[in-house]
Design an enzyme around this catalytic site. Structure first.
Site, mmCIF file in Angstrom:
data_model
loop_
_atom_site.group_PDB
_atom_site.id
_atom_site.type_symbol
_atom_site.label_atom_id
_atom_site.label_comp_id
_atom_site.label_asym_id
_atom_site.label_seq_id
_atom_site.Cartn_x
_atom_site.Cartn_y
_atom_site.Cartn_z
ATOM 1 N N GLN A 141 -5.514 -5.689 2.176
ATOM 2 C CA GLN A 141 -4.670 -4.556 2.557
ATOM 3 C C GLN A 141 -3.810 -4.147 1.367
ATOM 4 O OE1 GLN A 141 -4.068 -2.430 5.083
ATOM 5 N NE2 GLN A 141 -2.347 -1.550 3.984
ATOM 6 N N HIS A 201 0.730 1.813 0.833
ATOM 7 C CA HIS A 201 0.903 3.094 0.159
ATOM 8 C C HIS A 201 1.771 2.936 -1.087
ATOM 9 C CE1 HIS A 201 4.013 2.903 3.422
ATOM 10 N NE2 HIS A 201 4.787 3.035 2.376
ATOM 11 N N SER A 242 4.542 0.284 -2.283
ATOM 12 C CA SER A 242 5.339 0.590 -3.478
ATOM 13 C C SER A 242 5.451 -0.578 -4.444
ATOM 14 C CB SER A 242 6.735 1.084 -3.090
ATOM 15 O OG SER A 242 6.644 2.225 -2.256
#
Length: 207
Positions: A130, A133, A152
């Protein structure tokens, strides 16, 4: 030319899923059968003629693919249509995948919300990874199975994350860092070396 190899899901009836999926998309008027491989490409996607989309592969509306990639049984949404994200309206934020990147089965890479999500050249992602974003991963990294990288984060070049390791959000990891399996990174790592534990701490001589 780079090559993105997205591995097929290994299941006992591995041929059933592509056939069922391909039959469904073949009846959807907005999708077209791709000549190179037999997969399904949305009419509003932009795909270079050199791209291979194999049976069971799907390229959705708004996707932009411009290098030699091999797409198998995955939902590929590299460049989603512009939407408002965190009040950032009409921004074209993407997932940028470098040359010679490999992405394993059932891995997920989230598109950016305030910056592009980036996977650097020659980086390899195992199965069930995974990537949150806005994550930026450098070149020549190895991300092992079941690793989770929260949103981030920034990873340098030649970083290795062992299986089931986790990285908290907004973390920065320097180049030439190796994280042992099942470790949890909760603070920035600024020096090359080997780290392990929860929270992950340096435990061997620097690289």
């Amino acid at each position: 030319m780079g090559r993105l190899a997205i591995q097929m899901l290994a299941i006992s009836r591995r041929h059933a899923v592509p056939k069922i999926q391909s039959a469904w998309f073949a009846q959807a008027p907005e999708f077209e059968r791709w000549d190179r491989g037999g997969g399904n490409v949305h009419r509003l996607a932009r795909v270079d003629p050199s791209v291979v989309v194999e049976i069971g592969g799907v390229v959705h509306a708004g996707a932009t693919i411009g290098i030699t990639w091999c797409c198998k049984t995955v939902r590929l949404e590299i460049f989603a249509p512009s939407i408002a994200v965190f009040a950032w309206d009409k921004m074209e934020l993407r997932v940028k995948i470098g040359n010679s990147v490999e992405i394993g089965a059932n891995s997920s890479i989230d598109r950016g919300s305030w910056r592009d999500t980036v996977i650097g050249d020659n980086t390899k992602l195992d199965n069930l990874v995974q990537i949150g974003h806005n994550v930026v991963i450098g070149c020549n990294c190895m991300i092992c199975g079941q690793v989770g990288i929260a949103g981030s984060c920034t990873l340098g070049d030649n970083v290795v994350l062992g299986g089931q390791a986790g990285v908290a959000d907004h973390i920065e990891i320097a180049s030439k860092v190796r994280i042992a399996a099942k470790s949890g990174v909760t603070s920035n790592i600024t020096e090359p070396g080997d780290y392990a534990g929860f929270p992950a701490v340096w435990f061997l001589f620097p690289v």
